[in-house]
Structures are given as C-alpha cells and as structure tokens.
Design an enzyme around this catalytic site. Structure first.
Site, short mmCIF file in Angstrom:
data_model
loop_
_atom_site.label_atom_id
_atom_site.label_comp_id
_atom_site.label_asym_id
_atom_site.label_seq_id
_atom_site.Cartn_x
_atom_site.Cartn_y
_atom_site.Cartn_z
N ALA A 48 10.53 61.46 32.45
CA ALA A 48 10.05 60.08 32.56
C ALA A 48 10.90 59.32 33.58
CB ALA A 48 10.13 59.39 31.20
N SER A 54 7.84 53.59 37.34
CA SER A 54 6.71 54.44 36.94
C SER A 54 5.40 53.83 37.41
CB SER A 54 6.67 54.58 35.42
OG SER A 54 5.49 55.24 35.02
N ASP A 63 -2.67 59.46 32.09
CA ASP A 63 -2.38 60.81 31.59
C ASP A 63 -3.59 61.28 30.79
OD1 ASP A 63 0.11 60.65 32.74
OD2 ASP A 63 1.18 60.27 30.88
N GLU A 106 2.96 68.08 36.44
CA GLU A 106 2.34 67.42 35.28
C GLU A 106 0.83 67.52 35.44
OE1 GLU A 106 3.78 63.39 34.84
OE2 GLU A 106 5.79 64.07 34.27
#
Length: 187
Positions: A48, A54, A63, A106
C-alpha cells in the site's frame, strides 16, 4: 469512484455481462486519506501507499476481483485484459513491470486514464510511467481509436506557462504529476 469514471466503468461491466462474464466484485475504489493511511499502516509499504500518494485517494482507481476466487488467472481478469482499454482503463501494475512502477503486480488494480490514453498504453505494453515518459519526450502523439482521431500534446510547465488550446475542437487538459500538462484534442 470519481464521477468521471462511473459511466465508463458501468459500460465496461455491462459489456462483460453481455459476454457472459459476470463474477466481478469491486473490492475498493475511492479511499479517504484516513482509510488509505490505515491500510498503509496495516499492510506496509510493499502492499500500500501512504495517504496522499495512492490513486485511490482521487477516485481514479478501482480494485476489481472475482467472486470465484483469486483475480489472477480468472475469467474476469482475462476479460479485462482484452477489453478494459476500450473503456479508458489500464491494468495499473502489470506483471514484470515493478522495476518501473515500484509496485508489485496487482491483477485487480485498474486505473482510469481515459481514451485514447488507455489504448495507446495497452497497445504499446507500457505502464503509465512509460507512457508519460514517452509523451514528455515526443511532445505529441496522434492516433485513431473507436472511429475518432485524437492528438495528444505534452507541455512542460517549466518551459511555458501559455498553453494553446483549440477553438474548433473539443479538448481535455490534465496534469501529469511531473510538472507538465497533457492536452488531449478530439478531432
């Protein structure tokens, strides 16, 4: 989610549904600074980013998971790999690119960059960082996507504070978080 990505995200999910791919789940989208910092404190820097760093803090990332199990290798991941760019989304942290992004792969993290940027990035197998570096170097890209012509221009704000914009075409202006502006002209 930021309001600008709601329509493209909904259209993307509708298209997946029409293709029979229906087991998507949104695990996360917009995160407040507090929520992001808590995630950073809990998960650490490997998984993170701190609050304020972010993409989730501005609502441009989502996500996406699969209700059938892990996202990696799922039917949902495969569908998004083939179609997300058409709706303005990119896989933000692709495999074998962590040396460029600084973030491990990811398979669930999609970032809205809009058209034509998503298709340019995907076609060239670039990360967002690689695209911005290319654009910064070249200063101009022309492309056609989905029947429309685009011209993408890069301006370094250290070189010029006057940015010409067209009076006869629609355009969007966005920052690159590197000290430059991107003008996307729809021709």
């Amino acid at each position: 989610m930021a309001t600008q990505i709601l329509q493209p995200f909904s259209a993307m999910m509708d298209a997946a549904n029409q293709d029979g791919v229906t087991n998507f789940i949104v695990n996360s989208s917009y995160r407040s600074d507090t929520a992001q910092q808590q995630l950073f404190d809990t998960m650490g820097a490997d998984l993170a980013l701190p609050a304020g760093y972010s993409e989730h803090n501005v609502g441009l990332s989502v996500d996406i998971g699969s209700t059938t199990g892990k996202m990696e290798g799922s039917e949902e991941a495969a569908w998004l790999e083939r179609h997300a760019a058409r709706y303005g989304f990119i896989l933000r942290y692709p495999p074998n690119k962590s040396h460029i992004t600084g973030i491990q792969h990811e398979p669930w993290h999609f970032r809205y960059v809009g058209l034509p940027h998503s298709e340019i990035i995907t076609k060239n197998d670039w990360t967002l960082e690689e695209y911005l570096s290319h654009l910064q170097q070249e200063k101009s890209i022309t492309t056609r996507t989905q029947g429309r012509a685009y011209k993408v221009l890069y301006y370094d704000l250290q070189e010029s504070l006057q940015i010409p914009v067209p009076t006869t075409h629609s355009y969007k202006v966005s920052g690159d978080n590197r000290g430059g502006l991107i003008v996307t002209i729809m021709q």
